[in-house]
Scaffold this motif. Sequence first.
Motif, PDB file in Angstrom:
ATOM      1  N   LEU A  69      39.791  38.989  38.397  1.00  0.00           N
ATOM      2  CA  LEU A  69      39.455  39.246  36.996  1.00  0.00           C
ATOM      3  C   LEU A  69      38.127  39.983  36.831  1.00  0.00           C
ATOM      4  O   LEU A  69      37.962  40.733  35.869  1.00  0.00           O
ATOM      5  CB  LEU A  69      39.460  37.931  36.203  1.00  0.00           C
ATOM      6  CG  LEU A  69      40.843  37.281  36.072  1.00  0.00           C
ATOM      7  CD1 LEU A  69      40.748  35.949  35.334  1.00  0.00           C
ATOM      8  CD2 LEU A  69      41.824  38.212  35.393  1.00  0.00           C
ATOM      9  N   SER A  70      37.190  39.822  37.770  1.00  0.00           N
ATOM     10  CA  SER A  70      35.943  40.592  37.667  1.00  0.00           C
ATOM     11  C   SER A  70      36.209  42.072  37.941  1.00  0.00           C
ATOM     12  O   SER A  70      35.604  42.947  37.319  1.00  0.00           O
ATOM     13  CB  SER A  70      34.863  40.047  38.606  1.00  0.00           C
ATOM     14  OG  SER A  70      35.223  40.232  39.948  1.00  0.00           O
ATOM     15  N   SER A  71      37.152  42.375  38.831  1.00  0.00           N
ATOM     16  CA  SER A  71      37.540  43.760  39.078  1.00  0.00           C
ATOM     17  C   SER A  71      38.220  44.349  37.844  1.00  0.00           C
ATOM     18  O   SER A  71      37.981  45.507  37.479  1.00  0.00           O
ATOM     19  CB  SER A  71      38.493  43.839  40.280  1.00  0.00           C
ATOM     20  OG  SER A  71      38.983  45.148  40.461  1.00  0.00           O
ATOM     21  N   VAL A  72      39.043  43.553  37.179  1.00  0.00           N
ATOM     22  CA  VAL A  72      39.723  43.999  35.966  1.00  0.00           C
ATOM     23  C   VAL A  72      38.698  44.336  34.882  1.00  0.00           C
ATOM     24  O   VAL A  72      38.774  45.382  34.240  1.00  0.00           O
ATOM     25  CB  VAL A  72      40.724  42.926  35.465  1.00  0.00           C
ATOM     26  CG1 VAL A  72      41.282  43.287  34.095  1.00  0.00           C
ATOM     27  CG2 VAL A  72      41.851  42.726  36.475  1.00  0.00           C
ATOM     28  N   ARG A  73      37.711  43.456  34.699  1.00  0.00           N
ATOM     29  CA  ARG A  73      36.682  43.696  33.680  1.00  0.00           C
ATOM     30  C   ARG A  73      35.851  44.932  34.023  1.00  0.00           C
ATOM     31  O   ARG A  73      35.585  45.770  33.155  1.00  0.00           O
ATOM     32  CB  ARG A  73      35.765  42.487  33.529  1.00  0.00           C
ATOM     33  CG  ARG A  73      34.696  42.711  32.466  1.00  0.00           C
ATOM     34  CD  ARG A  73      33.954  41.457  32.100  1.00  0.00           C
ATOM     35  NE  ARG A  73      34.770  40.453  31.464  1.00  0.00           N
ATOM     36  CZ  ARG A  73      35.201  40.509  30.201  1.00  0.00           C
ATOM     37  NH1 ARG A  73      34.914  41.541  29.453  1.00  0.00           N
ATOM     38  NH2 ARG A  73      35.928  39.535  29.698  1.00  0.00           N
ATOM     39  N   THR A  74      35.451  45.072  35.280  1.00  0.00           N
ATOM     40  CA  THR A  74      34.672  46.236  35.706  1.00  0.00           C
ATOM     41  C   THR A  74      35.451  47.521  35.464  1.00  0.00           C
ATOM     42  O   THR A  74      34.907  48.510  34.971  1.00  0.00           O
ATOM     43  CB  THR A  74      34.298  46.114  37.198  1.00  0.00           C
ATOM     44  OG1 THR A  74      33.504  44.943  37.374  1.00  0.00           O
ATOM     45  CG2 THR A  74      33.536  47.336  37.686  1.00  0.00           C
ATOM     46  N   PHE A  75      36.745  47.495  35.789  1.00  0.00           N
ATOM     47  CA  PHE A  75      37.595  48.661  35.564  1.00  0.00           C
ATOM     48  C   PHE A  75      37.660  48.993  34.076  1.00  0.00           C
ATOM     49  O   PHE A  75      37.452  50.132  33.669  1.00  0.00           O
ATOM     50  CB  PHE A  75      39.001  48.421  36.124  1.00  0.00           C
ATOM     51  CG  PHE A  75      39.945  49.551  35.880  1.00  0.00           C
ATOM     52  CD1 PHE A  75      40.005  50.623  36.751  1.00  0.00           C
ATOM     53  CD2 PHE A  75      40.760  49.570  34.764  1.00  0.00           C
ATOM     54  CE1 PHE A  75      40.868  51.688  36.520  1.00  0.00           C
ATOM     55  CE2 PHE A  75      41.626  50.620  34.512  1.00  0.00           C
ATOM     56  CZ  PHE A  75      41.677  51.685  35.399  1.00  0.00           C
ATOM     57  N   ALA A  76      37.952  48.006  33.242  1.00  0.00           N
ATOM     58  CA  ALA A  76      38.091  48.231  31.796  1.00  0.00           C
ATOM     59  C   ALA A  76      36.787  48.734  31.192  1.00  0.00           C
ATOM     60  O   ALA A  76      36.805  49.582  30.288  1.00  0.00           O
ATOM     61  CB  ALA A  76      38.543  46.950  31.102  1.00  0.00           C
TER      62      ALA A  76
END
Length: 143
Positions: free
Chosen positions: A78-85
């Motif tokens: 989920l931290s990768s998802v947030r960083t991507f977004a």
Amino acid sequence: MKDRLTPLTIPSRKGRLAIVTGASGGIGRATARALGLAGADVVLAVRNVEKGESVAQELRAEHPEGSHTVAELDTSDLSSVRTFADQYQARHVDILVLNAGIGGTRTRTETADGHELVTATNYLGHFALTALLLSLPGSPVLY
């Protein structure tokens, strides 16, 4: 590398931003190719950036008019998802193709967030990504 999948014919998407998760192979790669042929600015959202860059380079060589960039995204994290977004705060995302996924594992594996790996990768990460991108200014309203 030639796709085994029949190329899709898509009307012009010139000037549109398209994000394709899991675009380093299979259906995701074919979708990224078709959207690029239609003129979209395509982001290949992949776990393995090196593999994604190789695919993007092939797509650019095949059709230089296409715009294919690569960004790291691990939907199980989920931290990768947030960083991507967060990278798309200033851009309007027109097309979002949620293609990334993995098959079952022999043993239960948990992510750093404490979720089962397959569920996190195939469902939770995509749900979070969609919610984050929809919360951006100028995002479409879904009914």
